[in-house]
Write an enzyme that holds these catalytic residues in place. Sequence first.
Site, short mmCIF file in Angstrom:
data_model
loop_
_atom_site.label_atom_id
_atom_site.label_comp_id
_atom_site.label_asym_id
_atom_site.label_seq_id
_atom_site.Cartn_x
_atom_site.Cartn_y
_atom_site.Cartn_z
CB CYS A 149 -0.90 -0.08 0.97
SG CYS A 149 0.10 0.08 2.68
CB CYS A 202 1.41 4.69 7.59
SG CYS A 202 -0.07 5.00 6.29
CD GLU A 254 -2.45 1.26 12.61
OE1 GLU A 254 -3.71 1.59 12.80
OE2 GLU A 254 -2.28 0.35 11.52
CB SER A 309 0.72 -9.03 7.64
OG SER A 309 -0.19 -8.18 6.95
CB SER A 310 -3.01 -6.47 11.50
OG SER A 310 -4.28 -6.20 11.54
CB SER A 367 3.39 -6.00 4.73
OG SER A 367 3.21 -5.14 5.69
#
Length: 688
Positions: free
Chosen positions: A14, A99, A129, A229-230, A273
């Site tokens: 992303c 980000c 995060e 990875s969420s 990711s």
Amino acid sequence: MPREIIVSPHAGFCFGVKRSVEMAYEAVAENAENLYMLGEIIHNDLVVNELIEKGVKLIHSPDEIKGKNARVIIRAHGEAKKVYEELERLGVECIDTTCPFVRKIHRIVQKHHEAGDEVIIIGDRAHPEVIGINGWCAESANIYKTLNELKTGLEKSVAFDIMNTNVCLVAQTTINKANWHRCLSYVKENIPNAKTYDTICLATEERQNDAAEISKVSDTVIVIGGRKSSNTIKLYEVCLEHCKNVFHIETPEELSNITIGQDDKVGITAGASTPAFIIREVIERMEDEKVIMDNNEELSFAEAVESIKSLHTGDVVTGTVSKILPGEIRLYLDTKQDGYIPIDEFTSDPNANLNDLVKVGDEVEAFVVRVSDVEGVIMLSKKKIDSMKMWKEVEAAVEDQRVLSGVVTEAVRGGVVVMVNGVRVFVPASLAAERYTEDLSGLVGTTVDLRILEINRQRKRVIGSIKAVLVERKAEAAKKIWDEIEVGKTYKGVVKSIMPYGAFVDIGGVDGMLHISEMSWQRIKNPSEIMSVGDEIDVFILKLDTEGEKKKISLGHKKPEDNPWEIFKSKYNVGDVVSCRIIKLMPFGAFAQIIPGVDGLIHVSQIAQKHIPSPESELSIDQVVDAKITAIDFEKKKVNLSIRALLDAAAKEAAAAEQSEEAPAEAPAEAPAEAPAEAPAEAPADAE
């Protein structure tokens, strides 16, 4: 082999991850020595391991930093406020790849926490995060992963009164969209004072929408991404809602554990990711005939791979704007592979709106920043093209000493950074202003003119001077002033500095001295009572001294028509009675203000009709009294007043009136004998 393969158009890196990875690789290219990565930059072992192989040291706490001149990469997920404070205390340079969408959440929760509001985060409390977000509200957030957790937590909570407390609601950027909307609805229905922010990343939402659509029409769905990875886990959950055969894999080798039917339609999506080369390898292992691309064109896999590899870092391309997204521009290139220009590679203005700068259909020339297996996409930069063009102009500016313009983007240790059409120019603090100042933060965001003093293209180092331009322009303005200056001429001046005896005023390139006695007709003890540095005031030339090396200008500010003595002269005369205010008491008398700027003396002998030991026995400061003007000396600017004169006059009048009332009536003169008597007046009816 499958019958058909459908690839999600938003699979892979992303914007935030691309930006983070790009910044990390640029930091490595600049200097990998003593470069640290605080936590895994993204949830992808390949990227993390490759950075480690290039010399980056992975640490999990600022305490692990060793040596001097260390640089630390802040991961894409962001960090808590206290981490930044600790790094600043250690004097470490931060390469903050957080980000922008996550950074926005930091600002939101910090603002509400400082306002005393409660913060609710919908997300995984163990995720980096969320830990970072919680760190911007002093780790006081109420964190819930699902609607059930939210309901249970609020029902049992004693932390705050949900009916009477102001609440801020945010979401982890990669949270499941359906889960978020359920929690959002519940909060809106049950917490009257809730302010909600939909902070799910747009890219996350697009990826989840695509995953849902692909899983509806697929027999099997492959979700590619890290186990930690969420956002990849959320994609897996979304796909399971519409398809029974959903597999989460991390590497292409895991395909060997999955059975795919020859007539199956296979959907492929990947987390934010996941590098593009892994996606391509997964496709290659399944691909025999065709790939269904997001533009619905059928390409062989070899052609699809070639379309990406046909461009190389350093190439210059021209593309057509196909889409404008928050934070980036998408370009359609001749390779039929989209290129991406992040906003910070399109403009140096941090507040710019991309829709104001470019439109769909516009052609944009750009520099290919990176095409690699790790990055997996074509990263472009318009700023680098502008920079390349500007380098030539900068080099020429050293030779011909032309003036260039740029925007001050940051204040750094020892000076400021000015971006001149993409070229980074460092201006030392001693050359950043006409007079040296320690705090240069006020320059950030302003447009300045400068001269280039030194350039080292190999090291990409340019040194400039703002002061040089300011001094030259001031000298030009000063020459013009001295050519035209004359006594009596008026100017708009700016107060540059204040001294106890007056102020220095810039009248357009030349400083003049405004003495305290020329500032106001009223008495002042210090110039700061009536003016401050930076004030614009009207002044006129009072006196000129053009002889000698140092020319001097004396300025005036008070206008003749405002002279209180002239006003007094036109309105008052000896003998007039005035109402005045006592402003000062002395042993010999009292001073009273008649009008602002004109005072009169009431001698102690003129305060009362009797002897008084001191003026304080009869008068007090700010007392208003009536007094008679007994003398005026305009030359010496003195006025004598007397209260006693009015008292004496009043006493005489009172005595005269009293004497008049007490005097006997005068007897009528006797009529001559020969005169006949007058007829008596008629008596009243009740008289005897």
